[in-house]
Design an enzyme around this catalytic site. Structure first.
Site, PDB file in Angstrom:
ATOM      1  N   HIS A 114       1.252  -1.137   0.300  1.00 14.26           N
ATOM      2  CA  HIS A 114       0.086  -0.430   0.032  1.00 14.26           C
ATOM      3  C   HIS A 114       0.652   1.251  -0.231  1.00 14.26           C
ATOM      4  O   HIS A 114       0.150   2.030   0.472  1.00 14.26           O
ATOM      5  CB  HIS A 114      -0.981   0.056   1.339  1.00 14.26           C
ATOM      6  CG  HIS A 114      -2.251  -0.927   1.142  1.00 14.26           C
ATOM      7  ND1 HIS A 114      -2.447  -1.318   2.109  1.00 14.26           N
ATOM      8  CD2 HIS A 114      -2.812  -2.091  -0.230  1.00 14.26           C
ATOM      9  CE1 HIS A 114      -3.745  -2.376   2.000  1.00 14.26           C
ATOM     10  NE2 HIS A 114      -3.620  -2.840   0.362  1.00 14.26           N
ATOM     11  N   CYS A 122       3.490  13.372  -7.303  1.00 16.08           N
ATOM     12  CA  CYS A 122       2.758  13.788  -8.109  1.00 16.08           C
ATOM     13  C   CYS A 122       2.075  13.739  -8.574  1.00 16.08           C
ATOM     14  O   CYS A 122       1.870  12.342  -8.358  1.00 16.08           O
ATOM     15  CB  CYS A 122       3.311  14.947  -9.791  1.00 16.08           C
ATOM     16  SG  CYS A 122       2.547  15.464  -9.646  1.00 16.08           S
ATOM     17  N   CYS A 144       3.042  20.655  -7.062  1.00 14.77           N
ATOM     18  CA  CYS A 144       4.480  19.491  -7.370  1.00 14.77           C
ATOM     19  C   CYS A 144       5.298  20.960  -8.730  1.00 14.77           C
ATOM     20  O   CYS A 144       5.201  21.666  -8.958  1.00 14.77           O
ATOM     21  CB  CYS A 144       3.495  18.813  -8.688  1.00 14.77           C
ATOM     22  SG  CYS A 144       5.420  18.262 -10.174  1.00 14.77           S
TER      23      CYS A 144
END
Ligand code: OAD
Length: 241
Positions: A114, A122, A144
């Site tokens: 996970h 991003c 970003c």
């Protein structure tokens, strides 16, 4: 104590969940009724939730990042490091945890299915995920610096796919093990797939299955042997660590 013999050709596949970190002081996901400040876990851990309120999602993960400061692995994490040292290639750890405590303890044959909470990526461009321990202040959504889209935690959320390489590595391990497979789940509520279905994969391969959990999880009936108790005590005993 039930037998968990790892002699001969036995291959140990371990699946861990939030319960293994509970004794390190990390809160589990569902023990508080699956809620965080009144929000369902799915709301703060899904692409839809992020699209609706990225600032709420970052507050949730920033709080969890801050909560991990100074947290250390416990006896259960260490017992798995020792099992890996004993078994070498006949060992594979798959964790649903994003807290990084397994690698901190020294686990190396390990897949974080996970993701990891201390990485950011991003939400739009293919910039590589990067280590990020920042706990962002209330209302802050980092952007970003390459494409200006919102950044997001490098976590596999509800509704997202597990990395293909991770699934392939599990599959290869199960095939190599065949009927020598020993599957062991620790501290997981057995409700989130595909992790909760690994016990069925192990059964189909002809392997034995074990579970260590504080209480019977949703998929308990599908295990051969169950130990109810805290992982920090029960797991070292089961593994003979
Ligand atoms: P959960 O919070 O759903 O379940 C934790 C389990 O650990 C429960 O069954 C507890 O009874 C048990 N437990 C608690 N303390 C324990 C202890 N000391 N020893 C042994 N067991 C203990 O956590 P997960 O099953 O890991 O996904 O949740 C699965 C996924 O759902 C997580 O990876 C996360 C979550 O939403 C994402 O973040 C994508």
């Amino acid at each position: 104590m039930i037998p968990l013999s790892l002699d001969g050709a036995a291959h140990l596949l371990v699946l861990t969940g939030a319960g293994i970190s509970a004794e390190s002081g990390v809160p589990t996901f569902r023990d508080a009724g699956g809620l965080w400040e009144g929000h369902a876990v799915e709301q703060v851990a899904s692409p839809d939730g992020f699209a609706i309120d990225p600032s709420l999602v970052w507050r949730f993960y920033s709080q969890r990042r801050a909560g991990l400061t100074g947290v250390t692995p416990n006896l259960a994490h260490h017992a798995l490091v020792e099992a890996e040292a004993r078994l070498g290639e006949r060992f594979l750890l798959v964790t649903q945890n994003v807290d990084g405590l397994h690698p901190l303890a020294g686990s190396r044959r390990m897949l974080e299915m996970h993701g990891n909470i201390m990485r950011t990526r991003c939400s739009a461009c293919d910039r590589a995920p990067f280590e990020d321990r920042t706990a962002y202040g209330d209302g802050v959504v980092p952007l970003c610096d390459r494409c200006s889209a919102p950044l997001r935690p490098d976590i596999v959320w509800f509704g997202e796919m597990i990395a293909r390489a991770t699934l392939a590595a599990i599959d290869a391990f199960v095939r190599a093990a065949g009927s020598h497979l020993v599957f062991l789940a620790v501290g997981t509520s057995g409700v989130v797939y595909p992790a909760a279905g690994l016990v069925d994969v192990a059964r189909a391969a002809g392997g034995r299955s074990f579970l260590v959990n504080a209480e019977p999880p949703a998929n308990a009936a599908r295990f051969d042997h169950i130990v109810i108790g805290p992982a920090g005590r029960a797991l070292p005993a089961l593994l003979g660590a």
